[in-house]
Structure formats: structure tokens, C-alpha cells
Design an enzyme around this catalytic site. Structure first.
Site, short mmCIF file in Angstrom:
data_model
loop_
_atom_site.label_atom_id
_atom_site.label_comp_id
_atom_site.label_asym_id
_atom_site.label_seq_id
_atom_site.Cartn_x
_atom_site.Cartn_y
_atom_site.Cartn_z
N THR A 156 0.82 -1.22 0.00
CA THR A 156 0.00 0.00 0.00
C THR A 156 0.86 1.27 0.00
OG1 THR A 156 -1.71 -1.18 1.20
CG2 THR A 156 -1.78 1.21 1.35
N SER A 162 -6.65 0.30 -2.55
CA SER A 162 -7.41 -0.71 -3.28
C SER A 162 -6.85 -0.96 -4.69
CB SER A 162 -8.87 -0.26 -3.42
OG SER A 162 -9.48 -0.17 -2.16
N GLY A 195 2.87 -2.74 8.30
CA GLY A 195 3.09 -3.26 9.65
C GLY A 195 4.51 -3.79 9.82
N ARG A 325 -25.80 -8.71 35.69
CA ARG A 325 -26.28 -7.34 35.87
C ARG A 325 -27.80 -7.30 36.02
NH1 ARG A 325 -26.58 -3.22 30.88
NH2 ARG A 325 -27.29 -1.34 31.96
N GLN A 352 -32.94 -7.08 25.21
CA GLN A 352 -31.55 -7.48 25.42
C GLN A 352 -31.28 -8.82 24.73
OE1 GLN A 352 -29.55 -5.42 26.81
NE2 GLN A 352 -27.78 -6.52 27.62
N GLY A 423 -23.33 1.37 30.34
CA GLY A 423 -22.21 2.28 30.60
C GLY A 423 -20.87 1.56 30.68
N GLU A 446 -7.41 -6.51 3.11
CA GLU A 446 -7.68 -7.79 2.39
C GLU A 446 -8.90 -7.63 1.48
OE1 GLU A 446 -6.09 -10.68 2.27
OE2 GLU A 446 -4.52 -10.04 3.64
#
Lengths: 698, 698
Positions: A156, A162, A195, A325, A352, A423, A446
Site C-alpha cells: 500500500t 485498493s 506493519g 447485571r 436485550q 455504561g 484484504e
């Protein structure tokens, strides 16, 4: 300021959380599961792998270089320095413990954080293995395997991601000296995002436009030394460094590099496929490029398997915390605990469940599809070696769509789980924030997830045209042409369901997904071919068609995978997995409802049935929720989450981790003297402070 | 290692990016706009505010304490320390420059990063203003206004967020001593997440259960001193500190606090409304609580206006960068620049337009709705002061839905814009990563976005039942009962559109949104009332109904706002805004297509028309894209983004910012000696290094 000992660490009082206690709650959840968790774990991983996993876990849990306890508090410099230490220790451990590649992969998986050497093993070594001559293997690969040279993969550029064909870096062959001259002609030609390049690597695979006798042959790979092996200084003609902070991945030294007429020897050109003749600069073309598509399928199958883990990790944290919780007393359905009415566990709220249980189902869907892709990859490699390429196109098209859809789904799932933690999901101690940050690039690298859908849709269009023109021989029929053919036999058929329960038949769900994908493909081809619309103008619909096909692939693999597993698991486990498959299908259908209604295969009434079915499945799955995430067997070391601990000690863990916050190492902040005292003491001068002295000081 | 100067800063060579140059591209974009940007800017902000904005901007751009250049590189300790300095300087500047509250708000908006004192002005002062007696104003408010005491607002606890009634901290009145004893009975009762509490505040508003003569009156507010005014040490009986790192907001010292039988005087109980009689502990009930709902509407109107800025900021960055960034030559429609074929700007790809242009439209939608809410808030306040509460319920219900929908939309929009920037969106230099991190809590705080939808739906159900039973008098009809009534007159009506262009009539779009919201409300009421389904089991559908109503509110305010603005702007500006409104409506309809199809108001064919219309509008809006974001007039100082600069010098900026990365201050990383050299020099011992010496070193 009166002198006092400011270095008093903050400690919470020894108090219990308000009950019911997390460990007891999770034990109760586990007791009510309808299936054996360990059986499902073994089915997914196999005993051999699980043994290996435990052995590696035990080693690294006791390695200081693999300790995670500082992870959430460090700034970038410290994080990079620690990542280097882990890399070094990893090399040693692999030698000491005689780890196989799989063992090392497990260690990296558990450590769960990329580091400066990650791309050395992830890209540098595989490229050298695949693209070098024997001479080059000796010169580059052998020392690289021993970490005597450390490499990265530089493709890159600042101006091109791309569009690989648009890369600007040049490699001009100098016939006279038998060298290549690597050059960065513009600012945008700087390699970027690489990297391991910023600080770690002394070699790089550089993709550069090959220029031979004035002619441009497009990007080719070169293995280039960039830093001294003696003292690690950048070599002359090279500008190299770190690209700076990122949203995540800050333990990696993603780097840039620019070359100023930088000469490298002829042997640097990776010559397994294409070749450049010495002295004349004559280009020798590579053989069939199709073989590299096979590798891409392998990489993507592993991405899908990775999505399975990503979703499982996020869901494990969110599900366990949601069981522990409590919030609000549900007056219509009050919860009793030790004969008292207590607040309801948030996992018992329908919303939930709707937010989280389908994510577990997605994780299982990815497991079955990933496994099938790996099987097909192997079958295809065998076929290709025998000159048979029939599987390849379908596999490649599906793998493009799967990479796109599944990684997008993973990012969404991680974030949905984080939000479902309320939170505390926003605290780094949840483990979900940093995980989201580090996982996110998967939707871009990728193959950008939008661009990839074009590959899938292009293949679907091609198959459709062939089937519609009766040009596909029966012997050439595959999964895709199969369902397109079926559709064309009866393009006006309707879903036969008359009540919600009818959708409990997997075939009824599957037929809906088949019809939807086929009818959308037909419409796309019609708009392109008959209405003359441009490809660019159709890209929005193209992305939808790719998604429709890919969701069908996921559901289809899930259902056929279950059928194949009948002999391997008990009926209770099978039932739990079957519920997962149905929930995946039903929830996905509901999410994409518009497509099904537009195709007119489903009626508005049937849409209502699917909504009812989804809710019904949520309550069926609810008792197994904790067991279904437990089955992925992700250890606490891997999760590193206060909310997702196996023992449910959420609040104890939150407060222990808060005690470690560096700002709490001093009672009074260093900023007090400069920024607070002048303001507050101005009040003293005014004779305020009536309240002062009311309380004794620490 | 040979000694050499390792402290050589990394510098990029002086090269230009590959053309076309960003500044020239953006100038060309601005030249092709169909309307006058400045006119639109003035229409939105007014000249007086714009002057003020410029004056404040000029001041803080030149203040070292407001400098942003280190922002993306710092660890948490440094960031908190810098935030304290900014807070201190902000107090001084407001005095020196005689800034009004609006000026200070502009300065904070532009600085765009919360800090330890943020909640002092955001919550502590307003609470003291609204809830104190005259005596308390003198004791607490006066010194607080001067920053002689610094406060925070401590409500949320480790175990309780959404459910305020479940808070555990107690405040027990001691009749004998005329004191309250604040106490934290469990670990979960620790206050948690409290901004400014960790290190900055010496006072806190503490919400604690009021216990009078053994009876629990639920949570009430107390103003409590927590740190010494002399030396800032925590007072005895208090455990206080920072809760640790978060996903974002790391410049704020969100804190925890626990009380161990901590005594405070009677005057600490905020007694403007409820009161506690001295000596006897008798409770005096507060008057009508409805008045506080008005304030909530004001807060939420400002959140919607904030969403406008959030979306505008994200879109400004993504649109400008997409105009400058090129990728691929579009063979079907090649771009010419100075007579050469060049790569296409990504902004010219349909998919990119589809991903971003609707986000600009959402920003404008939020502007018009935010403005209308502020108008209604004022009207309602006037009414309520005259004892007229008719507006309140509708306003409050809509404001709940708007807070939920708009903040979710903002988070999604920021992330969509970040991804639309490709790889560089992941760099912190984009400005979008940290912005996303800091914006994210908006979906959880001030009412969880899922929980809030229940308030909206409850109101819709109530209105529906009243209208359906003919109990709503014509004089009591409002926006909501109005469209529910209309629907009930003709619940089987169909959309009359016969071609895509018919949807260009805003009334056609609006009618579709009205019908959808009303029919979904009807179905919800039917399931609750006639089928006896529980509220909990319907929460998924409840969230959808709230969204349907709220999207109607947004579209309706957009369209009526435009009608009202006819006299204020030229016809070209009106046309540009009209396109925005249509795009908002058309794109939203497309996103929520399933609802419209299930309601059977829209046919599958009409769904296709809406898709076509959206694409058509994208190409209409495309020439104005840069001008439409420019009109929000967000300065470079505010954006702090390499990608979003007004002058388009994207690549110059990316490389300049990379030069500042601390890892680049040294040529060779500090980790070299320990982690790299031993591995690499082992190769020397083996006699490798054939390549060494090939290149001269720096």
C-alpha cells in the site's frame, strides 16, 4: 501545601456487591442449560487441539512478557516497547518449547494483540515461501525463519490502496549494472500502513512497478534490505519511519518508506513466477495466475473462522455480564431470589435477548461455513493440482462475499455487544473497546468490503446468464447455478408458510433465501443487460445482491453442517444447535425483510410470522445462553475483561482494575498546584470556606 | 553498536503528491456549486453569531493551552494534565475577554474535547442554579461560579445506571445533630463514571436515598464537600479516585467515590423543591415535577443540534477527502484532467455518494428539527408559566425519540464517514477516530437509546387509544393525534405514486411516513390490548414504532422549515436544500423499506421507484457536495484533520503529522538492543549477511 505522603494507593473498602452474587448466578445459569457444554466444545475443536490449547495457555499465562495486566493503561511508546519484548520472548519460547506453527498461532491468538513482528510471520515468510527461487530461499527465507532478518510486506502507498495497479513506486532495471533502482517519484508514492516497517524490520517485500528497457510491466515484488544488520540504521537513500497513531493497532509500528534512486541487486526480484533476464532485461511471463486465487480462499476461510472467534468473544462478555447485571424490577414478571423480589437480570429483557442472542447464532454460523470453506479449499487444491479448476470460480466468488459480509457482521456484533453492556461497555475494562479498535481494519484490508461485493455479483451475473440461456450443462451445475436454475423453473412461486411454526422447517427458510438471492440476481442482470445501466450506477444494488447470496451460503452451510453432524453429537446438543440455525435464519430474514417482500416470495402476513418466530426462538434459546458462549471455551486470559469473567465477579474485578489506574497512584493530582490551587485559594482570600474544617482530612 | 547521533528527526523529501493537486480540485468543486455557500451559512447561524464565532476562534487559535498539535500522540496522563491547563486558562480567558456564556460555549465547542472542569459548568452549576434555596446559592453557587469550589454531579453507581430508583447510596438524617450521614453500603453502591470527580472536584452533587426516621424517600440531591480546600486531599470517610481508561473521553477524570458514614450538615440537602424539617426530619413534598420535563426538552433539543454538528464534521472530512482522493480509472466514464485520462475521484463513484451524501442530508434534517424544538421549548415554557401544559407531553415524547434516533444516527454517520475514507480513515490524523470515541457515550447517557424509545411509544399508544375512541377533542389535536386521526379515516389507502418522479413531491413522501408510523402504532396497540402481549415481549416492535414516529418528525420539520424559509434565502439555495430534504426522505424510506411494505401503503413496484429516485437525487446533489459541507463553516482548527482540510492538502498534511510521531524522534528504536540485535547478530555468527555493505549507511 502541608507536606504529606501523596503516594498513597487508592484502595476500595472490603465490601460485597449487592446480590445476587455473580458466581452463584452464573452457576445457576450453567445448571439450567439443556445440553452438555463440553460435548459441544469437543465437537467444534477436537480433543487434540484442546489439549494443545491448554498446554500453550499454561505456558504463556506464566510468562511476564505475555502479561496483560498493564494493557489498558499504557501510552503508545510503552505499548510498542512491551510488544517488542513479547516478540523477542515468543521467538525464544517457540525454540525452548519446540512449538509447532499451530502452537505459536495459539499463543498469538491468546495474546490477542498484534506486534512489530506480526507481519514477519504473517506476510513476509509466506511471500518468501511462495514466490522465491531456490537461491532466494537460501538468501532470504532461511535467515528469516530464524529471525536473523526481520521483514515486512510493503504494498500500500499513501495515494493507493485498493487499486494495486495504480501503485507509483518504480523498480527500473539497469542493464549495465544488473541492478534495479527503486524510486519514489512523488509524495503519494510513499509506502504507507506497512506493519513492522516503522521500527522493527530490516527487510521489506516491496511491490514496485517493474520497468524494463523503458517499458512498464506493472507491480512486482522485490525483497529489499532497508536497515543495517549491524546497527539497525536506515540505509542511505531510504526515508523510513512510523506513520503515527491509529484508531487501534497501536502496538504495531505501521510504517512508511520512500526510496531515492535506491539500488538493489538482480537477486532481489522475486523470481518464482515472472523473471527478468540478466543483462538484457527481457521479461519472462509467469504461468497461469489462477493458482494464487486458491491461497486467497484459504486466507478468507481463516478470516471467517476468525469472525467466529470475534463474535464468540464479544458475546461471551456481554452474555455473562447481562446474566449478572440487574436493572429494574419487572413488575409484570417479578424475579424472586431467596424468597425476595429482586431486580431482573437484564438478560431476561426481550430487547436485550434480541440484541445479543442472534450474535451467538452468527458465531456458530461462521464456524460451520468456515469449516466448509476449509474443506472446499483442500478439495479444490487437490483438483487444481490435477488440472481441474471447476470449483475455483464459485469458491472464490463466495469467499469474496463472505469476507465482506462476515467481517462487517463481526464489527457490528462487537459494537452491539459493547452497547448491550450499558455504561460499563465504555470502560476499557470491558475488553470490548480495544477489541473493537483492533478488529476494525478487517473491513478495509484484504479487499475493501464494498469493492469485494462486486466480485461476488459479477460471478452471480455470469452464472445467471449462462443458466438462463441453458448454457450450463447439468454436470457443471454447482451450488450457485443450482439455485438460480431452480428459481428460473418457477420465478413466481410463493412461500407456502401459513403460520409461524412452518418456518421452523429449515427448508422453508432456505427456500426463501434461495428465491431472494436468485430474484435479485435476475433483476440486476435485467437492469445491466436490458436497461443498459452502467456498472457504477448499480453498485448499491450489487452490494445487496452479494449480501443476499452470502447470507444464503451461511444458512445453507449451517443447516447441512448440522445434518452431517448428527452422528457426532447427542440429540440435546443437536437441538441447541438447531435452535441456533433457526435463529440465525429467522433473525437474518427479519433484518433483510425488504428484499424478501420486494421479491414477492413473502407476504406481509408472513413477515409478521417471522417476527413472531424470532421472539419465540429467543425464549427457547434463553436458558442455554450462558452455556452456548461457554462452549467456545474462551479463557479469562484471552478475554481480559472485568465484565466477561467466567466466575461472574464483575464488580470485584472492575474495582480491582480501577485501583491500578496510574492516576490513582497519588492522592492529589500533579495538576493541583498549577491549575486548581490558584482558583480555590482565591476563595480563601475572599473569606469564604465556611464549610472547611467540617470534616477531618485523611 | 557504533556511537552515532540517534536523535535525528525523520523528514520527508520535498516532493509533490501525484496530481491533480488537492487545492485545485477543491477550488474546482467549489466553483461548480449551484448556490452561494455563504448565504446558506448566514441563514443557518445568523451574522451576529458568526462574528462572535470568528472572534472566539481567533483568540483560542493563538492560545498555547488550546493548541491541538499534540492531541493524537499523548498518553492518558499527559492528556489529563493538558486538559487541566486548558481548564485553568479557560477560566482566565473568560475573565480577561469578558466572554459571555455563549462565547465560552463556542470556545469549548471549537476545542472539542471534554476536560476535568466540563461537568462543573455542564451539570454542577445548573443543578445549583435550579435546586437551591437562597441560602444555598450564597454558600455553594456563588463560589462555584468563580471556580472557588469545583464540582461534579454524582448520580450513577457501579451497579445502577438507567434505574435511578435503584441507587444504593443512603443519606440518613440524624435528628439529634441535624446532620445527614452519607453511606455506601455495598461495593456496587460506589458512585461511578462521575466526570470531574476522579481528580478535579472538591465538591459533588450526590444523589442518595433520603432516609428520614427510618423511612426511605428515594434518591435526592446533596451538595457535599469531598476534598480539602486547603490542600485538595480527600476528606476522611471518603474513598475517591479515577475509574480508569475508557474507550474515549480520556481527558476527563471520570471518578468513583464511596462514603463511610460520612456526616454533612443539614444545609447540604438541596431544598428548592422537597424539604427536610430540622430536628424532626419531617419530609415536605415538592410541587408538580412536570416543570423539569421542560428542561429535558431543552437538553435534548441541544443534543439534536449537536448531532447536526457531529454529522457535519464527519461529512466535511469525508467529502473533501473523497473529492481529492483518486482510485481506479473508470473505463466506462474516464476522467480527464489537463487533457489526460486520470484516476476517478472516489466521490464520483455511486456507492461512495450513496454512503456519504445522505449523511449531509441528515445533518440538515437535524438543523431544522433542532431549531423547531428550541422554538417549541420556548413556546412551551411560556405556556407552562401560564399554567398551560398542552404542548408538554407531545414535545417530551418526540424529544425522547429524537435523542435516541439522532444520536444513534450520528454514531453511525461518523463511522460510515470514517470507513468511506478507506485506510486513512483508520489513522488518527483523519480526526474521525477520536471523534467517534468521544461521541459514542451519547447513545448510552442521558437516557439509554433503547429505553428511551419506550417513552415515545407509550405516548403514541395513549394518543392512539384516545383518537380511536373519539376522545380527542378537535381543539386538543396536535401533530401526533393529527396524523393518527388522518390514518384512521382511511386505514387502507395506498400510495398514489405511479413513477419515481411522483416522489419528488414532498407531500407524497410525507404521507408515506405518516401512514407507516400510524399503522405501526395501531398494530402495536392491537397486540398489547387485544392480544394481551406483555410490554417486555413487545419492546423490539416498540423501538421500531418510536423510530417510525421520529423519522416522520424529522422529515416533517425539514419540509415545513423549508417552506417557512422561502423569504429568507434565494431560489438556488432553496433548491439545494430541497434536494437535501428529498434525499433525506427518499434514503430514509429506502433504509426502512420493510415497514412501508408491511403496512401495504407502498407496493414492491413503488419500492423500486424510491430506489431509482435516491440514485437520481445523488447525481443531482453531487455538484453541490463540497459546498454543502462548506456551508457548515467548520474551521480547520475545529476539524483537526489531515483529510478534511479546507485547502485539500491531504498528503502534505498526513506526512507532516507523521513526522511528529514520537517514535520517529529517534532513528533506531530503544527496543533494538534488547529485542532485535540478539536475534539478528546470531546470523552474523553464522556467517550470513551476504547482503551487508551493499548499501552505504546514513
Amino acid at each position: 501545601m502541608a507536606t504529606f505522603n501523596n503516594n498513597v494507593p487508592t484502595k476500595f473498602p472490603k465490601l460485597d456487591p449487592k446480590g445476587p452474587a455473580g458466581d452463584i448466578v452464573l452457576a445457576a445459569e450453567r445448571a439450567k442449560a439443556t445440553f452438555n457444554t463440553q460435548e459441544l466444545t469437543k465437537f467444534m475443536y477436537g480433543e487434540e487441539w484442546l489439549d494443545r490449547f491448554s498446554r500453550v495457555l499454561e505456558v504463556i499465562e506464566n510468562e511476564p512478557a505475555f502479561d496483560k495486566s498493564n494493557r489498558y493503561y499504557q501510552g503508545r511508546n510503552e505499548r510498542v516497547a512491551d510488544a517488542f519484548k513479547k516478540d523477542k520472548r515468543m521467538v525464544e519460547l517457540a525454540r525452548e518449547k519446540k512449538w509447532t506453527d499451530v502452537d505459536s498461532q495459539i499463543a498469538n491468538f491468546l495474546y490477542d494483540q498484534s506486534s512489530p513482528f506480526s507481519l514477519h510471520s504473517g506476510m513476509f515468510l509466506p511471500t518468501l515461501k511462495n514466490q522465491t527461487t531456490d537461491e532466494q530461499k537460501k538468501l532470504f527465507l532461511e535467515p528469516a525463519v530464524k529471525h536473523q532478518i526481520i521483514g515486512c510486506y510493503a504494498q500500500t502507498e499513501l495515494g493507493h490502496g485498493s487499486n494495486v495497479q495504480g501503485l507509483e513506486t518504480t523498480a527500473t532495471y539497469i542493464n549495465e549494472t544488473n541492478e534495479f533502482e527503486i524510486h519514489s517519484p512523488t509524495l503519494t508514492s510513499s509506502k504507507w500502513w506497512i506493519g513492522g516497517l516503522g521500527k522493527a524490520a530490516n527487510h521489506a517485500i516491496v511491490m514496485a512497478r517493474l520497468i524494463l528497457n523503458g517499458k512498464d510491466f506493472g507491480p512486482h515484488p522485490f525483497c529489499v534490505q532497508i536497515r543495517s544488520l549491524e546497527d539497525h540504521r536506515p540505509l542511505e537513500g531510504i526515508t523510513v519511519g512510523d506513520i503515527g497513531p491509529k484508531f487501534g493497532f497501536n502496538t504495531v509500528d505501521n510504517g512508511f518508506i520512500m526510496f531515492d534512486h535506491y539500488r538493489i541487486p538482480h537477486v532481489s526480484f522475486l523470481a518464482r513466477y515472472a523473471q527478468v533476464k540478466q543483462g538484457t532485461g527481457e521479461y519472462v511471463r509467469p504461468p497461469n495466475a489462477k493458482l494464487s486465487y486458491g491461497t486467497m480462499v484459504f486466507v478468507r476461510a481463516n478470516i471467517v473462522m476468525g469472525v467466529r472467534f470475534a463474535l464468540a468473544k464479544a458475546a461471551t462478555i456481554a452474555i455473562r455480564y447481562s446474566a449478572v447485571r440487574n436493572q429494574f424490577v419487572d413488575a409484570a414478571n417479578p424475579r424472586k431470589w431467596e424468597n425476595k423480589v429482586v431486580e431482573t437480570a437484564v438478560l431476561d429483557y426481550t430487547m436485550q435477548q434480541y440484541r445479543m442472542l442472534p450474535i451467538i447464532a452468527q458465531a456458530y454460523a461462521c464456524f460451520f461455513t468456515g469449516r466448509e470453506m476449509l474443506r472446499l479449499y483442500n478439495e479444490n487444491q487437490t483438483n487444481m493440482n490435477a488440472g481441474n479448476f471447476t470449483l475455483l470460480a464459485d469458491l472464490h466468488a463466495s469467499s469474496s462475499g463472505l469476507k465482506s459480509l462476515c467481517t462487517t457482521m463481526a464489527v457490528q456484533g462487537i459494537e452491539d455487544c459493547r452497547r448491550a453492556c450499558g455504561g460499563h461497555g465504555y470502560s476499557m475494562f470491558s475488553g470490548l473497546g480495544s477489541f473493537y479498535q483492533d478488529y476494525l481494519p478487517n473491513v478495509t484490508w484484504e479487499g475493501d468490503n464494498y469493492v469485494l461485493t462486486q466480485q461476488t455479483a459479477r460471478y452471480l451475473g455470469k452464472q445467471f446468464r449462462s443458466v438462463a440461456a441453458n448454457k450450463t450443462k447439468e454436470s457443471d451445475m454447482n451450488f450457485t447455478s443450482g439455485y438460480l436454475y431452480e428459481y428460473l423453473q418457477n420465478p413466481n412461486s410463493k412461500c407456502p408458510a401459513v403460520e409461524a411454526a412452518d418456518f421452523m422447517n429449515p427448508e422453508v427458510l432456505l427456500n426463501a433465501f434461495r428465491f431472494r438471492a436468485a430474484s435479485m440476481t435476475q433483476k440486476l442482470v435485467h437492469q445491466l443487460d436490458d436497461q443498459g445501466k452502467s456498472w457504477n450506477s448499480m453498485t448499491v444494488e450489487i452490494a445487496r445482491v452479494s449480501k443476499a447470496h452470502t447470507q444464503l451460503v451461511l444458512l445453507s452451510n449451517f443447516i447441512s453442517g448440522l445434518q452431517a453432524a448428527r452422528s457426532e453429537v447427542s440429540s440435546s446438543t443437536m437441538q441447541a444447535l438447531r435452535n441456533m440455525a433457526l435463529l440465525f435464519g429467522s433473525h437474518t430474514l427479519e433484518q433483510e425483510l425488504a428484499d424478501f417482500l420486494v421479491s414477492q416470495y413473502l407476504s406481509p402476513d408472513q413477515a409478521g410470522m417471522v417476527k413472531d418466530l424470532t421472539l419465540d426462538l429467543l425464549s427457547k434459546v434463553r436458558p442455554d445462553a450462558v452455556a452456548l458462549v461457554d462452549a467456545f471455551a474462551l479463557p479469562d486470559y484471552y478475554l481480559h475483561s472485568a465484565l466477561g469473567r467466567y466466575d461472574g465477579k464483575v464488580y470485584e474485578s472492575m474495582t480491582e482494575m480501577a485501583e491500578q489506574e496510574p492516576l490513582n497512584h497519588k492522592l492529589v493530582t500533579d495538576s493541583y498546584e498549577e491549575c486548581i490551587k490558584p482558583l480555590v485559594h482565591a476563595g480563601k482570600a475572599e473569606g469564604r470556606w465556611k464549610g472547611e474544617g467540617m470534616q477531618a482530612k485523611l
